[in-house]
Design a protein around this motif. Structure first.
Motif, short mmCIF file in Angstrom:
data_model
loop_
_atom_site.label_atom_id
_atom_site.label_comp_id
_atom_site.label_asym_id
_atom_site.label_seq_id
_atom_site.Cartn_x
_atom_site.Cartn_y
_atom_site.Cartn_z
N THR A 151 0.82 -1.21 0.00
CA THR A 151 0.00 0.00 0.00
C THR A 151 0.85 1.26 0.00
N THR A 152 1.98 1.23 0.67
CA THR A 152 2.78 2.43 0.86
C THR A 152 4.25 2.04 1.01
N GLU A 153 5.13 2.88 0.47
CA GLU A 153 6.57 2.68 0.64
C GLU A 153 7.21 4.05 0.79
N SER A 154 8.20 4.14 1.67
CA SER A 154 8.91 5.40 1.84
C SER A 154 10.30 5.13 2.40
N TYR A 155 11.10 6.17 2.40
CA TYR A 155 12.46 6.13 2.90
C TYR A 155 12.60 7.23 3.93
N PHE A 156 12.93 6.86 5.16
CA PHE A 156 13.05 7.81 6.26
C PHE A 156 14.53 7.92 6.63
N VAL A 157 14.92 9.08 7.12
CA VAL A 157 16.25 9.27 7.68
C VAL A 157 16.07 9.65 9.15
N TYR A 158 16.76 8.93 10.01
CA TYR A 158 16.76 9.19 11.44
C TYR A 158 18.16 9.64 11.83
N VAL A 159 18.25 10.40 12.92
CA VAL A 159 19.53 10.81 13.45
C VAL A 159 19.66 10.26 14.86
#
Length: 147
Positions: free
Chosen positions: A104-112
């Motif tokens: 349904t959904t795909e994304s790319y997150f950046v965490y610190v």
């Protein structure tokens, strides 16, 4: 050093009426929240530190998740910087009765990663020691570059 496969986190959320919009499907904000939580778990599992969301890349809602189905969310770390952790997150709709799933959904997150003073802190190297890990990293990098 932590291996890519050690960062994989999977979680399910049962879609209840209070998660839904007027069309009786999951409100997009709930999907984003669940993805952020699972992504942060993968990032923290990798970094061994508290991780905060720094960036969310484009997020397309390809299909809805109806009330009664589950949101099946998978996240894993595929790249790192000095203090940043890049995580691919995929959500699928799952019918628990039939075991049918569809993305349904795909994304790319950046965490610190942050220390106890809430300042960025270094993260370890990411290793990839299996063919499955290489496949996941390749999929993430390919998907990220096509956005």
């Amino acid at each position: 050093m932590t291996d890519l496969l050690e960062t994989v986190v999977e979680n399910r959320e049962m879609v209840q009426p209070h998660h839904a919009n007027a069309l009786d499907v999951t409100h997009g904000g709930n999907v984003m929240k669940w993805m952020d939580e699972v992504g942060a778990m993968a990032a923290m599992r990798f970094a061994g530190e508290t991780c905060v969301t720094a960036r969310v890349d484009q997020m397309n809602f390809e299909r809805p998740i109806p009330v009664g189905d589950t949101a099946f969310i998978t996240a894993y770390v595929y790249d790192v910087g000095d203090s940043s952790v890049q995580v691919r997150i995929v959500t699928e709709r799952e019918d628990l009765r039939t075991h049918e799933r569809e993305r349904t959904t795909e994304s790319y997150f950046v965490y610190v990663a942050i220390d106890e003073d809430e300042r960025p802190t270094s993260v370890p190297e990411l290793t990839v020691s299996t063919e499955e890990g290489e496949r996941l990293r390749r999929e993430a990098r390919t998907g990220e570059s096509t956005r």
